[in-house]
Design an enzyme around this catalytic site. Structure first.
Site: not given
Ligand code: DSN
Length: 426
Positions: A193, A219, A222
């Site tokens: 991941d 994701t 990020k």
């Molecule tokens: N909420 C994410 C983070 O802040 O790392 C992980 O899902």
């Protein structure tokens, strides 16, 4: 219909909040304007259950093209054979892999949440810890580095069907080859991941998980700097190891099981407007500019870590290879909760986080996590990191002094005026 000024006023206020503050939440970023514009489009009106060329609804000729573009660009970024761009989030991407390869009650092995892991890697409060039988590895107390010896001994003891690697608060690179070796020995599959460091991996600034891990999820919002969403990839498709057959008696390939796990397994209609924005973001990631951005992310993180160390802060593992750092605040006599609360009063946003072997609860915590992807997008360079660390230190060392905090807030707001966010929005 009358314009909903209540909601649009709040959206405007959120823009102003983002403009004036220093954003240090490691999982956040600012998309480009075109990514955001692609997200707010008429494709939100379209139902498209299924995949390009094989949908359950008519009228999908155009969304087929945006989805295919997103898939092709993602495959190109990471040089992989398989990509699914439909997961609504990273949690959904992980759920789809679990559904594809695990049966209820199967053993899994992941990094403990309290050591920097993620909820979806087996936490007791998540489906991954309720449906399956989770086991964990941690980090070495003295070094803060992944305890690969523990990972190996746990793998041999519990024989997991799936090993998770990847974290949400770990500042060092991963030894994917070592994890694959023990996975092969015990008959496990490996899921990396990479939600946090994906942008750095895309530009080859960190180890690649692709040749060692069967599945890679991420994701897109990020370090990849795209819209909020998830993705699943495989370097190479392979025959499922359990001999599952389709109606024609053919062995199902893993790509087929993953596609079916996303839809109809855990999701219905894909968010085609978000997929369009993913395609735009993936186009940006393919550019040379994105390499320069990721190089700056790494330089900024290292400069920030060095400035914190100089002020006597204890960074877990002593520094960072990626875009974030986790600080143990116990020698500074302030909890993570209090630090988060006072920093936000000065328009500095970060999140409290447990540190390995924490003696405080997840609601209080001894640590705080800082990340630089968002401020790097704003234009911060290494020379700005000293200012950021100085203002943070000033707030934390004067946490009960409202005058100091209010003075720092003014300093922060004035400083941010040189880094204009979304000037086109007026
Ligand atoms: N909420 C994410 C983070 O802040 O790392 C992980 O899902």
């Amino acid at each position: 219909m009358q314009r909903d000024s209540l909601v649009f006023d709040l959206i405007r206020k959120e823009l102003e909040r983002q403009r004036h503050g220093i954003e240090l939440i490691a999982s956040e970023n600012f998309t480009s304007l075109q990514v955001m514009q692609a997200m707010g489009n008429v494709m939100t009106n379209k139902y498209a259950e299924g995949y390009p060329g094989r949908r359950y609804y008519a009228g999908c000729e155009i969304v087929d093209q945006t989805e295919q573009l997103a898939i092709d660009r993602l495959k190109q970024i990471f040089g992989v054979e398989y990509a699914n761009v439909q997961p609504h989030s990273g949690a959904q991407a992980n759920a789809a892999v679990a559904l594809a390869v695990l049966q209820p009650g199967d053993a899994t092995l992941g990094l403990d949440l309290s050591m920097g892991g993620h909820l979806t890697h087996g936490s007791a409060v998540n489906y991954s810890g309720k449906l399956y039988q989770p086991h964990f590895y941690g980090v070495v107390r003295e070094t803060g580095l992944i305890d690969y010896d523990m990972l190996e001994s746990q793998a041999r003891a519990v024989k997991p069907k799936l090993i998770y690697c990847g974290a949400s608060a770990y500042s060092r690179d991963w030894d994917y080859a070592r994890i694959r070796k023990v996975a092969d020995e015990v008959g496990a599959l490996v899921l990396a991941d990479i939600a946090h460091p994906a942008g750095l991996i895309a530009k080859k600034l960190l180890n690649s998980p692709f040749e060692h891990c069967h599945f890679v999820t991420s994701t897109t919002h990020k370090t990849l700097r795209g819209p909020r969403g998830g993705i699943i990839m495989m370097n190479k498709d392979f025959e499922n190891p359990w001999g599952l057959k389709d109606v024609k008696g053919n062995i199902r390939m893993m790509s087929n099981l993953l596609d079916m796990a996303v839809f109809p397994g855990i999701q219905g209609g894909p968010l085609q407007h978000v997929i369009a924005a993913k395609a735009v973001a993936f186009g940006e990631i393919l550019s040379d500019e994105f390499l320069v951005y990721q190089q700056q992310v790494q330089k900024n993180a290292q400069a920030m870590a060095a400035a914190f160390v100089q002020k006597g802060y204890h960074i877990i593992s002593g520094g960072t290879d990626n875009h974030l750092m986790l600080i143990d605040l116990r020698n500074k006599n302030i909890s993570g909760k209090k630090a988060e609360q006072v920093l936000v009063q000065a328009d500095i946003t970060a999140n409290k986080n447990m540190v390995p072997f924490d003696d405080k609860s997840a609601f209080v915590t001894s640590g705080i996590r800082f990340g630089v992807p968002a401020i790097t997008t704003r234009g911060f360079k290494e020379e700005h990191m000293q200012f950021v660390v100085n203002v943070i230190d000033n707030v934390l060392m004067n946490a009960d002094d409202a005058n100091v905090i209010s003075a720092v807030k003014k300093q922060v707001n004035a400083f941010m005026e040189q880094f204009i966010l979304y000037p086109e929005m007026g």
